[in-house]
Design a protein around this motif. Structure first.
Motif: not given
Length: 107
Positions: A37-38, A40-42
């Motif tokens: 998730q990190i 993907v968000e970055k």
């Protein structure tokens, strides 16, 4: 004395609370999911010259150096052959037929 007793009682209460804490059970894939998730968000910003890799930079540098050395070599070889030619303003005037017998500014 009362102050020491109160502090000792608080310390004992704290240790009792620490003994009562149970182990938290987490899914085995929790770390993987969080890291995914990190990622993907970055949002990564691609620079303008992202395609200009170090290999391409080295090749470009080599080509520029070869061109510079070729230019310098050509310049020094031609300067030896052109020693008999007229130099400076006279050569410019002769090349563009700017010589005249008249001293007027408006030819």
């Amino acid at each position: 004395m009362k102050n020491k007793e109160v502090i000792n009682q608080q310390v004992e209460d704290t240790f009792k609370v620490l003994d009562s804490i149970e182990e938290v059970k987490v899914n085995h894939f929790f770390k993987h999911k969080v890291l995914q998730q990190i990622n993907v968000e970055k949002a990564e910003k691609k620079s303008v010259f992202y395609w200009f890799t170090p290999k391409l930079q080295l090749a470009t540098l080599c080509i520029l150096l070869l061109l510079n050395f070729g230019t310098i070599f050509y310049l020094f070889n031609n300067s030896v052959d052109n020693t008999n030619t007229v130099s400076g303003i006279d050569a410019f005037a002769q090349e563009y037929s700017l010589q005249s017998e008249n001293n007027s500014i408006l030819n």
